[in-house]
Design a protein around this motif. Structure first.
Motif, PDB file in Angstrom:
ATOM      1  N   ASP A 164       4.974   9.849  -1.951  1.00 13.39           N
ATOM      2  CA  ASP A 164       3.477   9.680  -1.344  1.00 13.39           C
ATOM      3  C   ASP A 164       2.506   9.918  -2.443  1.00 13.39           C
ATOM      4  O   ASP A 164       2.640  11.120  -2.924  1.00 13.39           O
ATOM      5  N   ILE A 165       1.848   9.248  -3.369  1.00 14.99           N
ATOM      6  CA  ILE A 165       1.040   9.409  -4.481  1.00 14.99           C
ATOM      7  C   ILE A 165      -0.350   9.572  -3.733  1.00 14.99           C
ATOM      8  O   ILE A 165      -1.038   8.421  -3.333  1.00 14.99           O
ATOM      9  N   GLN A 166      -0.838  10.493  -3.913  1.00 13.74           N
ATOM     10  CA  GLN A 166      -2.118  10.718  -3.231  1.00 13.74           C
ATOM     11  C   GLN A 166      -3.227  11.013  -4.077  1.00 13.74           C
ATOM     12  O   GLN A 166      -2.958  11.677  -5.419  1.00 13.74           O
ATOM     13  N   ARG A 167      -4.368  10.860  -3.779  1.00 12.51           N
ATOM     14  CA  ARG A 167      -5.462  10.979  -4.505  1.00 12.51           C
ATOM     15  C   ARG A 167      -6.179  12.272  -4.793  1.00 12.51           C
ATOM     16  O   ARG A 167      -5.923  13.041  -3.676  1.00 12.51           O
ATOM     17  N   SER A 168      -6.625  12.659  -5.758  1.00  9.10           N
ATOM     18  CA  SER A 168      -6.972  14.167  -6.070  1.00  9.10           C
ATOM     19  C   SER A 168      -8.612  14.153  -5.280  1.00  9.10           C
ATOM     20  O   SER A 168      -9.331  13.230  -5.207  1.00  9.10           O
ATOM     21  N   ALA A 169      -8.816  15.369  -4.824  1.00  7.33           N
ATOM     22  CA  ALA A 169     -10.148  15.522  -4.209  1.00  7.33           C
ATOM     23  C   ALA A 169     -11.226  15.602  -5.194  1.00  7.33           C
ATOM     24  O   ALA A 169     -12.276  15.532  -4.861  1.00  7.33           O
ATOM     25  N   ARG A 194      -1.197  -2.791  -3.187  1.00  6.55           N
ATOM     26  CA  ARG A 194      -1.061  -2.811  -4.523  1.00  6.55           C
ATOM     27  C   ARG A 194      -1.899  -2.161  -5.205  1.00  6.55           C
ATOM     28  O   ARG A 194      -3.181  -2.548  -4.924  1.00  6.55           O
ATOM     29  N   TYR A 195      -1.955  -1.315  -6.319  1.00  9.82           N
ATOM     30  CA  TYR A 195      -3.127  -0.556  -7.153  1.00  9.82           C
ATOM     31  C   TYR A 195      -3.659   0.500  -6.085  1.00  9.82           C
ATOM     32  O   TYR A 195      -4.785   0.981  -6.821  1.00  9.82           O
ATOM     33  N   GLY A 196      -3.159   0.836  -5.203  1.00 11.16           N
ATOM     34  CA  GLY A 196      -3.693   1.770  -4.201  1.00 11.16           C
ATOM     35  C   GLY A 196      -2.732   3.120  -4.298  1.00 11.16           C
ATOM     36  O   GLY A 196      -1.579   3.132  -4.569  1.00 11.16           O
ATOM     37  N   PHE A 197      -3.528   4.228  -3.748  1.00  7.98           N
ATOM     38  CA  PHE A 197      -2.745   5.364  -3.280  1.00  7.98           C
ATOM     39  C   PHE A 197      -2.054   5.211  -1.994  1.00  7.98           C
ATOM     40  O   PHE A 197      -2.489   4.434  -1.201  1.00  7.98           O
ATOM     41  N   ALA A 226      -1.274   2.029 -10.834  1.00 11.13           N
ATOM     42  CA  ALA A 226      -0.424   1.141 -11.422  1.00 11.13           C
ATOM     43  C   ALA A 226       0.924   1.446 -11.457  1.00 11.13           C
ATOM     44  O   ALA A 226       1.208   2.379 -12.243  1.00 11.13           O
ATOM     45  N   THR A 227       1.803   0.848 -10.979  1.00 17.73           N
ATOM     46  CA  THR A 227       3.506   1.121 -11.005  1.00 17.73           C
ATOM     47  C   THR A 227       4.291   0.035 -10.527  1.00 17.73           C
ATOM     48  O   THR A 227       3.774  -1.059  -9.791  1.00 17.73           O
ATOM     49  N   SER A 228       5.121  -0.222 -11.130  1.00 15.64           N
ATOM     50  CA  SER A 228       6.374  -1.201 -10.686  1.00 15.64           C
ATOM     51  C   SER A 228       6.993  -0.867  -9.656  1.00 15.64           C
ATOM     52  O   SER A 228       7.943  -1.446  -8.889  1.00 15.64           O
ATOM     53  N   LEU A 229       6.802   0.476  -8.953  1.00 10.52           N
ATOM     54  CA  LEU A 229       7.432   0.805  -7.894  1.00 10.52           C
ATOM     55  C   LEU A 229       7.212   0.014  -6.526  1.00 10.52           C
ATOM     56  O   LEU A 229       5.954  -0.226  -6.214  1.00 10.52           O
ATOM     57  N   PRO A 230       8.062  -0.478  -5.693  1.00 10.71           N
ATOM     58  CA  PRO A 230       7.775  -1.211  -4.437  1.00 10.71           C
ATOM     59  C   PRO A 230       6.968  -0.591  -3.669  1.00 10.71           C
ATOM     60  O   PRO A 230       7.248   0.886  -3.332  1.00 10.71           O
ATOM     61  N   GLU A 231       5.900  -1.123  -2.951  1.00  9.52           N
ATOM     62  CA  GLU A 231       5.103  -0.285  -1.954  1.00  9.52           C
ATOM     63  C   GLU A 231       5.787  -0.238  -0.726  1.00  9.52           C
ATOM     64  O   GLU A 231       6.490  -0.947  -0.041  1.00  9.52           O
ATOM     65  N   LEU A 232       5.533   0.846   0.187  1.00  8.83           N
ATOM     66  CA  LEU A 232       6.066   1.013   1.268  1.00  8.83           C
ATOM     67  C   LEU A 232       4.917   0.997   2.232  1.00  8.83           C
ATOM     68  O   LEU A 232       4.762   0.278   3.194  1.00  8.83           O
ATOM     69  N   ALA A 263      11.999   3.809  -3.507  1.00  8.73           N
ATOM     70  CA  ALA A 263      13.184   3.409  -4.477  1.00  8.73           C
ATOM     71  C   ALA A 263      14.356   3.382  -3.634  1.00  8.73           C
ATOM     72  O   ALA A 263      14.385   4.240  -2.777  1.00  8.73           O
ATOM     73  N   ALA A 264      15.277   2.565  -3.993  1.00  4.42           N
ATOM     74  CA  ALA A 264      16.521   2.553  -3.307  1.00  4.42           C
ATOM     75  C   ALA A 264      17.356   3.978  -3.879  1.00  4.42           C
ATOM     76  O   ALA A 264      17.985   4.315  -2.922  1.00  4.42           O
ATOM     77  N   ASN A 265      17.103   4.572  -4.802  1.00  4.49           N
ATOM     78  CA  ASN A 265      18.038   5.903  -5.144  1.00  4.49           C
ATOM     79  C   ASN A 265      17.132   6.213  -6.129  1.00  4.49           C
ATOM     80  O   ASN A 265      16.200   6.113  -6.705  1.00  4.49           O
ATOM     81  N   TYR A 266      17.737   7.610  -6.700  1.00  3.45           N
ATOM     82  CA  TYR A 266      17.018   8.656  -7.578  1.00  3.45           C
ATOM     83  C   TYR A 266      16.898   7.623  -9.111  1.00  3.45           C
ATOM     84  O   TYR A 266      15.862   7.977  -9.765  1.00  3.45           O
ATOM     85  N   ASP A 267      17.863   6.944  -9.327  1.00  4.00           N
ATOM     86  CA  ASP A 267      17.849   6.499 -10.648  1.00  4.00           C
ATOM     87  C   ASP A 267      16.796   5.404 -10.574  1.00  4.00           C
ATOM     88  O   ASP A 267      16.058   5.183 -11.746  1.00  4.00           O
ATOM     89  N   GLU A 268      16.441   4.610  -9.580  1.00  7.45           N
ATOM     90  CA  GLU A 268      15.366   3.657  -9.528  1.00  7.45           C
ATOM     91  C   GLU A 268      14.080   4.253  -9.480  1.00  7.45           C
ATOM     92  O   GLU A 268      12.997   4.012 -10.116  1.00  7.45           O
ATOM     93  N   LEU A 269      13.930   5.573  -8.826  1.00  2.71           N
ATOM     94  CA  LEU A 269      12.416   6.240  -8.670  1.00  2.71           C
ATOM     95  C   LEU A 269      12.258   6.552  -9.897  1.00  2.71           C
ATOM     96  O   LEU A 269      10.960   6.600 -10.331  1.00  2.71           O
TER      97      LEU A 269
END
Length: 623
Positions: free
Chosen positions: A146-151, A171-174, A161-167, A179-185
């Protein structure tokens, strides 16, 4: 961190994915450059869960000790404190606990590079290897972040911006990514800030082009058009029939700075850093040398999508991120990539053949200047990357060879050898496609069942012969495992190209490279066998005067050139210099400038087919 804050962050992470390892990361203090990270382990090991942070990042072969940036770390379970025992420099073990284990820690992020993490009021950037602890025994589980915005008010308009798949994120948002595993993360870096963004497609695959940093009048449309051609050329190179890319989406992340250059490859993205002067401007349509260099960087890192991210040496098929992973094949994985990065520029039409030949000439000159190439083979350079190439000092030009630059000349020599032996029916292209089909095409699908493979240390000769019918064992022994120069003049002779070695510069020289240290002119490198070395001057010595005249200039290089330019080759000069706080007075006999002036030239008109610059081939008539 308060229990209330912890609770809110836990609730922000989605549930319902069985066995998932869950993280929350938020820019905590921009001025202090701190990320706050929370790790939740739903089912910790009964004996006490072990967590650790990588010691290095794939693609940059030096142990960097990322754990040194953990400012503080603690753990709780069911609201109660859990003790963490440190086992080594980057590993902790929690006391056995009931219920989920929550580990919270602060990361100091002040490394403005492509390798680690950086945070301030202008942007945030991180690689997973710098911020995400791995959970021993659960590396194969799904990983949610969970990538959270700073206050902080400075982050109000930031995007991600990231190529990580959104859950659960736009896209382009917090929000949450998976990721399927730690290596992908850890193989999907993240950029956040007020960046410029453009999107294009390459053979049907969306590509994002992200630029962070101030560039007045930046010609984004030109960059996108040029990079799109390069991407499409590379996709078609590996998959000429289907033109199928190995990723569903790709992201170029570029940090623009006053001075800097570098890139790091990932499976579906790359992090780049470049000089502001390398970015094209709307009112300057000509191709500058800086922009050409930037396009080469983009091409290099994109080619790694295939070569090293999926086609791997066997030593990299399963990374051990706690220690060095040795291979003698970086000359192939970095050197071949360095050969194809410029080659793809001309094949894509971004530059012409004349510009391409100048780039190859530049590489030849870079390699032949250093005497280290006569002492260390590129196979040895590859193996010693951890201790020598990535830890260079003032004597490096005299002691080591670059597996990037000489590796690219090895690739060029192999390409010319194969084309000549087969009369153009085969080339190094066939070798790359064979590597792709055997090792790369299904690498990550194989990783799900643990059967992924890589190229063994001594198998490349057999693979080249199988792909082309050409025996290159002698070539590899001489130019890869030994230190012989690649005979490019001889190899090029059949292709309508001459290698003009020139007569060298007619200017007098001390045979040194200098750098500015305050207002001082300090020797950065003293090249072996040259005038300064023979006069017993060394790197780190500060040059003061030549024949009684002080070396003065705002640019120390210009100042030295002016001072030396008063004399002719063969003259002896008296030099005053400081070594530490001790004055030295030496006499040096000036030599001819040792800068090589090798230059490639076409023997035939511009319509002749240059073997290395075009996929088709016609052997030049012998003269």
């Amino acid at each position: 961190m308060s229990k209330t804050t912890q609770s809110k962050r836990q609730m922000a992470v989605p549930v319902g994915i069985a066995g998932a390892v869950q993280y929350t990361i938020v820019p905590k203090d921009l001025a202090a450059h701190l990320f706050d990270v929370t790790l939740e382990i739903a089912q910790p090991e009964a004996e006490g869960q072990i967590v650790s942070l990588p010691a290095w990042i794939p693609g940059s072969y030096m142990v960097r000790e990322f754990s040194r940036n953990i400012v503080q770390i603690k753990a709780t379970s069911e609201g109660k404190k859990v003790a963490l025992k440190k086992l080594d420099k980057h590993t902790w073990q929690a006391t056995p606990c009931q219920g989920s284990l929550i580990v919270t820690y602060e990361i100091y992020a002040w490394d403005l590079s492509v390798r680690a993490a950086h945070l301030d009021q202008s942007h945030g950037f991180f690689n997973g290897t710098s911020v995400f602890l791995s959970v021993r025994g659960q590396e194969a589980a799904p990983h949610i972040v969970d990538i959270q915005r700073s206050a902080d008010a400075a982050c109000k308009t930031w995007r991600v911006a990231t190529s990580l798949p959104e859950l659960k994120a736009k896209r382009y948002g917090f929000g949450t990514y998976i990721a399927a595993n730690y290596d992908e993360l850890i193989d999907h870096p993240v950029e956040m800030g007020d960046f410029a963004l453009a999107t294009f497609e390459a053979h049907g695959v969306p590509h994002d082009f992200v630029v962070t940093g101030k560039v007045p009048n930046m010609d984004m449309s030109r960059m996108v058009a040029d990079v799109q051609k390069i991407c499409e050329a590379q996709i078609a190179f590996f998959e000429p029939r289907t033109k199928k890319a190995p990723m569903d989406r790709y992201v170029f992340m570029t940090m623009v700075v006053g001075e800097g250059y570098g890139g790091l490859e990932h499976r579906a993205s790359t992090a780049l850093i470049c000089n502001r002067n390398e970015i094209p401007l709307k009112h300057q349509p000509e191709m500058s040398e800086g922009y050409k260099s930037f396009l080469g960087l983009c091409s290099h890192e994109y080619f790694h999508t295939w070569n090293v991210k999926r086609i791997k040496p066997a030593a990299f098929a399963h990374y051990d991120l706690s220690r060095e992973n040795y291979t003698s094949l970086l000359w192939l994985f970095e050197g071949f990539t360095s050969y194809y990065d410029d080659l793809m520029l001309v094949r894509a039409g971004a530059i012409d053949e004349a510009a391409y030949l100048k780039l190859v000439s530049k590489t030849i000159n870079m390699v032949t200047r250093g005497s280290g190439r006569l002492k260390q083979s590129v196979a040895e350079s590859s193996f010693d990357a951890w201790t020598k190439y990535y830890r260079q000092d003032e004597n490096s030009p005299n002691a080591i060879v670059s597996y990037y630059t000489k590796g690219s000349l090895v690739a060029l020599g192999l390409d010319l050898t194969i084309r000549a032996a087969t009369e153009g029916k085969k080339s190094l292209d066939d070798v790359m496609r064979a590597l792709w089909q055997k090792f790369g095409r299904d690498f990550y699908s194989r990783s799900l069942n643990g059967t992924q493979q890589g190229l063994e240390e001594n198998d490349i000769e057999a693979l080249i012969e199988q792909a082309t019918g050409v025996n290159v064992r002698r070539f590899i022994d001489k130019h890869v495992r030994s230190t012989e120069d690649v005979p490019l003049a001889k190899l090029y002779a059949d292709f309508g190209v001459t290698l003009d070695a020139g007569a060298g510069s007619k200017k007098a020289s001390l045979g040194i490279k200098v750098a500015r240290d305050g207002n001082d002119c300090k020797i950065a490198n003293a090249f072996e066998g040259r005038a300064a070395h023979l006069a017993r001057l060394s790197a780190q010595d500060v040059l003061v005067a030549i024949n009684g005249l002080r070396i003065t200039s705002a640019d120390v290089v210009d100042g030295l050139n002016i001072a030396i330019g008063r004399y002719r080759i063969g003259e002896t000069v008296e030099i005053h210099a400081f070594r530490r706080d001790e004055l030295l007075v030496v006499k040096a006999k000036l030599q001819a400038d040792d800068v090589p002036v090798n230059q490639l030239k076409l023997e035939v008109d511009h319509q002749a087919v240059l073997a290395t610059a075009r996929p088709t081939y016609k052997k030049a008539a012998k003269r």
